[in-house]
Design an enzyme around this catalytic site. Sequence first.
Site, PDB file in Angstrom:
ATOM      1  N   ARG A  38      45.474  87.088 -27.101  1.00  0.00           N
ATOM      2  CA  ARG A  38      46.175  88.642 -27.460  1.00  0.00           C
ATOM      3  C   ARG A  38      44.831  89.477 -27.416  1.00  0.00           C
ATOM      4  NH1 ARG A  38      50.720  87.141 -31.672  1.00  0.00           N
ATOM      5  NH2 ARG A  38      52.363  86.861 -30.190  1.00  0.00           N
ATOM      6  N   LYS A 200      67.151  77.419 -32.137  1.00  0.00           N
ATOM      7  CA  LYS A 200      68.007  78.429 -32.465  1.00  0.00           C
ATOM      8  C   LYS A 200      68.833  79.039 -31.710  1.00  0.00           C
ATOM      9  CE  LYS A 200      64.774  80.333 -34.841  1.00  0.00           C
ATOM     10  NZ  LYS A 200      63.389  80.086 -35.122  1.00  0.00           N
ATOM     11  N   GLY A 356      56.558  82.136 -27.527  1.00  0.00           N
ATOM     12  CA  GLY A 356      55.612  81.360 -28.017  1.00  0.00           C
ATOM     13  C   GLY A 356      55.574  79.880 -27.527  1.00  0.00           C
ATOM     14  N   GLY A 379      59.729  87.649 -29.053  1.00  0.00           N
ATOM     15  CA  GLY A 379      60.853  88.502 -29.586  1.00  0.00           C
ATOM     16  C   GLY A 379      61.038  89.317 -28.760  1.00  0.00           C
TER      17      GLY A 379
HETATM   18  P1  AMP Z   1      62.756  78.528 -31.084  1.00  0.00           P
HETATM   19  O1  AMP Z   1      62.024  79.131 -31.979  1.00  0.00           O
HETATM   20  O2  AMP Z   1      64.399  78.795 -31.268  1.00  0.00           O
HETATM   21  O3  AMP Z   1      62.502  78.975 -29.513  1.00  0.00           O
HETATM   22  O4  AMP Z   1      62.964  76.930 -31.219  1.00  0.00           O
HETATM   23  C1  AMP Z   1      61.626  76.114 -30.598  1.00  0.00           C
HETATM   24  C2  AMP Z   1      61.619  74.734 -31.476  1.00  0.00           C
HETATM   25  O5  AMP Z   1      62.861  74.270 -31.038  1.00  0.00           O
HETATM   26  C3  AMP Z   1      60.147  74.113 -31.041  1.00  0.00           C
HETATM   27  O6  AMP Z   1      59.573  73.780 -32.152  1.00  0.00           O
HETATM   28  C4  AMP Z   1      61.093  72.710 -30.567  1.00  0.00           C
HETATM   29  O7  AMP Z   1      60.425  71.460 -31.378  1.00  0.00           O
HETATM   30  C5  AMP Z   1      62.544  72.816 -31.135  1.00  0.00           C
HETATM   31  N1  AMP Z   1      63.375  71.994 -30.385  1.00  0.00           N
HETATM   32  C6  AMP Z   1      63.409  72.004 -29.009  1.00  0.00           C
HETATM   33  N2  AMP Z   1      64.737  71.129 -28.869  1.00  0.00           N
HETATM   34  C7  AMP Z   1      64.902  70.557 -30.099  1.00  0.00           C
HETATM   35  C8  AMP Z   1      65.862  69.596 -30.432  1.00  0.00           C
HETATM   36  N3  AMP Z   1      66.840  68.830 -29.491  1.00  0.00           N
HETATM   37  N4  AMP Z   1      66.053  69.363 -31.735  1.00  0.00           N
HETATM   38  C9  AMP Z   1      65.494  69.828 -32.711  1.00  0.00           C
HETATM   39  N5  AMP Z   1      64.821  70.707 -32.316  1.00  0.00           N
HETATM   40  C10 AMP Z   1      64.414  71.114 -30.988  1.00  0.00           C
END
Ligand code: AMP
Length: 404
Positions: A38, A200, A356, A379
């Site tokens: 950054r 999420k 990220g 974001g």
């Molecule tokens: P996000 O912040 O929503 O983009 O989520 C990113 C996170 O999703 C990463 O830390 C991954 O480890 C997690 N992730 C990806 N696939 C899975 C899964 N099948 N089950 C649980 N966590 C997951």
Amino acid sequence: MSKKLSISDWNPAGAKVLVRVDFNVPLDGERNITDETRITAALPTIRYLTGKGAKVILMSHLGRPKGKTDPALSLRPVADRLAELLEVPVKFAQDTVGPDARRLAEGLVGGEVLLLENLRYNPGETANDPAFAGALAGLGEFFVNDAFGTAHRAHASTVGVPQALGGGRAGFLMEMELAHLGGMLAEPERPFVAILGGAKVSGKVDVILNLLDRVDTLLLGGGMIFTFFRMMGLNIGSSLLDVDSSDVVREILAKARTAQAELILPEDCLVADEFAADAKTEEVLVTDIPADWMGLDIGSRSRERFSEVISTARSIFWNGPMGVFELPPFAGGTRAVGMAVAEATSAGATSVVGGGDSVAAVNHLGLAERISHISTGGGASLEFMAGRTLPGVEALSPAEGFDR
Ligand code: AMP
């Protein structure tokens, strides 16, 4: 969104220019900067302005000190590193709008650089308090925003300051982000393929809904797909389930039936008996997830299908990992997608990676050089792709008909 006024072809010689940068870098326990991307991303704008003889006053936040002074979140280590990178001294103010900042800002000569202390030490920053914004604006004469990563927040330094100064300009990084992301939304070369993953669903609903109207194919992976499968009546064992997003997931599935875009969900996944690197694993169809097992990555058939779709794309947007890529056994899906995006880019497609985790994955896989554009704003890039106006961009002056 109209094009914003740029800093190129501008002569700020001798003027005090307030520049909002995103120096929200990760620090370790000893306050060493563990990733300086950054800082380096803001160098072209800083060098350009100092080269023109401007008095550059940099403002940034770091972490979430919640309106209070927290020495662990001081920007001083950033000032030191910035001085090394710029190879010129960087002055550091111990406050943001207090006597130290005012004295140092007043004493600047053309070509010098001052960095203010963490903006979020002051509760007025995130509250966009007019008094705080006015005090910041009072330190300078012009405003430049090069912090795309915080452009989706209406804070004092992103919205209040340009309002107080009657507008502002986009720095080079901001300009580049808007050109890449804006170009992809406005006139993408087709086929346009988007890949969304991550844990999420909630943070990605609007992006999914917006992209269904714009892309040719939308590939979904990551933990969020299990909420989709559950809503489709499948058993998902102990996989991630976001109950609060059930209704919006149903809405997305309904929209996908009539949308121009094809929504593709994985057909198989890698399941594990526990959330651990040494868990027992098995590859199953998504219709056969055993009770008590959890899906932690997309399976090999899905990797192949996703890679095939990506290889036909001319425009690609990717946000979010396909699985728990932090644990080596579940990094394969993300690696396959990363490779496919890099290969498609080498074959002439335009690719944008935001967020990220997907950026970390691309860097980890050594693929960064093979992606057209890596967005610095997770974001902000998602909000942009969701079709929202970013307040920090809105607050800048339009490129046309502006004479400051
Ligand atoms: P996000 O912040 O929503 O983009 O989520 C990113 C996170 O999703 C990463 O830390 C991954 O480890 C997690 N992730 C990806 N696939 C899975 C899964 N099948 N089950 C649980 N966590 C997951």
